[in-house]
Design a protein around this motif. Sequence first.
Motif, PDB file in Angstrom:
ATOM      1  N   TYR A  69      15.492  36.087  40.237  1.00  0.00           N
ATOM      2  CA  TYR A  69      14.286  35.567  39.591  1.00  0.00           C
ATOM      3  C   TYR A  69      13.139  35.551  40.599  1.00  0.00           C
ATOM      4  O   TYR A  69      13.255  35.013  41.691  1.00  0.00           O
ATOM      5  CB  TYR A  69      14.542  34.160  39.043  1.00  0.00           C
ATOM      6  CG  TYR A  69      13.400  33.626  38.238  1.00  0.00           C
ATOM      7  CD1 TYR A  69      13.110  34.131  36.979  1.00  0.00           C
ATOM      8  CD2 TYR A  69      12.587  32.620  38.732  1.00  0.00           C
ATOM      9  CE1 TYR A  69      12.056  33.656  36.240  1.00  0.00           C
ATOM     10  CE2 TYR A  69      11.535  32.135  38.001  1.00  0.00           C
ATOM     11  CZ  TYR A  69      11.279  32.659  36.752  1.00  0.00           C
ATOM     12  OH  TYR A  69      10.236  32.186  36.023  1.00  0.00           O
ATOM     13  N   GLU A 129       5.975  33.768  37.971  1.00  0.00           N
ATOM     14  CA  GLU A 129       6.088  32.624  37.075  1.00  0.00           C
ATOM     15  C   GLU A 129       4.688  32.084  36.759  1.00  0.00           C
ATOM     16  O   GLU A 129       3.865  31.887  37.642  1.00  0.00           O
ATOM     17  CB  GLU A 129       6.927  31.536  37.735  1.00  0.00           C
ATOM     18  CG  GLU A 129       7.247  30.395  36.815  1.00  0.00           C
ATOM     19  CD  GLU A 129       8.165  29.389  37.479  1.00  0.00           C
ATOM     20  OE1 GLU A 129       9.061  28.917  36.794  1.00  0.00           O
ATOM     21  OE2 GLU A 129       7.972  29.099  38.657  1.00  0.00           O
ATOM     22  N   ASP A 136       5.254  28.959  31.866  1.00  0.00           N
ATOM     23  CA  ASP A 136       6.694  28.965  32.118  1.00  0.00           C
ATOM     24  C   ASP A 136       7.138  27.671  32.787  1.00  0.00           C
ATOM     25  O   ASP A 136       8.185  27.114  32.461  1.00  0.00           O
ATOM     26  CB  ASP A 136       7.085  30.145  33.002  1.00  0.00           C
ATOM     27  CG  ASP A 136       6.876  31.479  32.322  1.00  0.00           C
ATOM     28  OD1 ASP A 136       6.902  31.506  31.069  1.00  0.00           O
ATOM     29  OD2 ASP A 136       6.674  32.486  33.035  1.00  0.00           O
ATOM     30  N   ARG A 137       6.343  27.191  33.695  1.00  0.00           N
ATOM     31  CA  ARG A 137       6.689  25.938  34.378  1.00  0.00           C
ATOM     32  C   ARG A 137       6.626  24.748  33.422  1.00  0.00           C
ATOM     33  O   ARG A 137       7.458  23.861  33.481  1.00  0.00           O
ATOM     34  CB  ARG A 137       5.769  25.715  35.565  1.00  0.00           C
ATOM     35  CG  ARG A 137       6.061  26.667  36.694  1.00  0.00           C
ATOM     36  CD  ARG A 137       5.249  26.364  37.891  1.00  0.00           C
ATOM     37  NE  ARG A 137       5.605  27.297  38.956  1.00  0.00           N
ATOM     38  CZ  ARG A 137       5.571  26.986  40.234  1.00  0.00           C
ATOM     39  NH1 ARG A 137       5.199  25.794  40.594  1.00  0.00           N
ATOM     40  NH2 ARG A 137       5.899  27.870  41.132  1.00  0.00           N
ATOM     41  N   ILE A 143       7.099  24.824  30.182  1.00  0.00           N
ATOM     42  CA  ILE A 143       8.248  24.946  29.281  1.00  0.00           C
ATOM     43  C   ILE A 143       9.513  24.454  29.974  1.00  0.00           C
ATOM     44  O   ILE A 143      10.357  23.797  29.371  1.00  0.00           O
ATOM     45  CB  ILE A 143       8.406  26.404  28.788  1.00  0.00           C
ATOM     46  CG1 ILE A 143       7.228  26.786  27.912  1.00  0.00           C
ATOM     47  CG2 ILE A 143       9.704  26.608  28.048  1.00  0.00           C
ATOM     48  CD1 ILE A 143       7.075  25.935  26.667  1.00  0.00           C
ATOM     49  N   ALA A 144       9.653  24.745  31.264  1.00  0.00           N
ATOM     50  CA  ALA A 144      10.824  24.288  32.006  1.00  0.00           C
ATOM     51  C   ALA A 144      10.818  22.772  32.157  1.00  0.00           C
ATOM     52  O   ALA A 144      11.883  22.148  32.206  1.00  0.00           O
ATOM     53  CB  ALA A 144      10.868  24.960  33.374  1.00  0.00           C
ATOM     54  N   LYS A 203       9.981  20.730  29.933  1.00  0.00           N
ATOM     55  CA  LYS A 203      10.279  20.131  28.630  1.00  0.00           C
ATOM     56  C   LYS A 203      11.616  19.398  28.641  1.00  0.00           C
ATOM     57  O   LYS A 203      11.766  18.351  28.022  1.00  0.00           O
ATOM     58  CB  LYS A 203      10.285  21.221  27.556  1.00  0.00           C
ATOM     59  CG  LYS A 203      10.601  20.709  26.173  1.00  0.00           C
ATOM     60  CD  LYS A 203      10.564  21.815  25.167  1.00  0.00           C
ATOM     61  CE  LYS A 203      11.894  22.517  25.163  1.00  0.00           C
ATOM     62  NZ  LYS A 203      12.031  23.469  24.064  1.00  0.00           N
ATOM     63  N   ASP A 204      12.581  19.913  29.366  1.00  0.00           N
ATOM     64  CA  ASP A 204      13.898  19.308  29.387  1.00  0.00           C
ATOM     65  C   ASP A 204      13.953  18.008  30.174  1.00  0.00           C
ATOM     66  O   ASP A 204      14.903  17.252  30.053  1.00  0.00           O
ATOM     67  CB  ASP A 204      14.914  20.294  29.963  1.00  0.00           C
ATOM     68  CG  ASP A 204      15.074  21.508  29.077  1.00  0.00           C
ATOM     69  OD1 ASP A 204      14.844  21.365  27.853  1.00  0.00           O
ATOM     70  OD2 ASP A 204      15.406  22.587  29.586  1.00  0.00           O
TER      71      ASP A 204
END
Length: 161
Positions: A49, A54, A58-59, A61-62, A64-65
Motif C-alpha cells: 500500500y 492516499e 480515504d483517511r 473513511i478509515a 469511520k470505524d
Amino acid sequence: MVKLTEVEDEHFTTEKPIPTSKDTLLMSDNEEDDDFTDTESEISVDSTYDLTNETLYDRLIALKDIIPPQSRRRIISTVNSITDATKSTFSFSGKALWVISTSAFLLGVPWALAFAEEEQYVQMEREQGMMRGANEMLTPGTNAAAAALGAAGTEQSKPAL
C-alpha cells in the motif's frame, strides 16, 4: 462454507495481577508500555500500500470505524435534522418572499399611480387658485362678477378614488 476460528492473543490469556492505586505509582515506564505493545505481531512494513497516493477522503473513511455505530447514528440523525430544518426554512422564506413581493406589485403599483394622479389634481387646483388670486389683484373690478358666476352654478369637479 467458511469456518471462523477465534485466535486469542497471549497477552490477554496470561493472568497478571491487577495493579492497585499504590502499585500504579510504582510502575515503571517499561511496564506501562508492555500493556500497549504486542511484540509478537508482525508490523506491516512490507505492505504494497502506497501512503503517498492516499487522499484525505480515504483517511476520513478509515476513521469511520473509530466512532461507535450508535454515535454515528446519533450524529447522522442530528446532521439530517439540521439539514432538513435549514432546507424547510429557506423554502418557506422563499415562498413568503414571493407572496409579499407579488402582493406589493399587484396592490402597491396601482395605489402609487392613483396617489400620484391625485397629487397632480391637487397641484393643478392650487395653481388655478393662485392664478385667480393673481387675476383678482390685477383686475379688482371683475371679482364680483366672477363670484356671481361661481355661485350661480359652476362647480369644480374632484377626482374620485
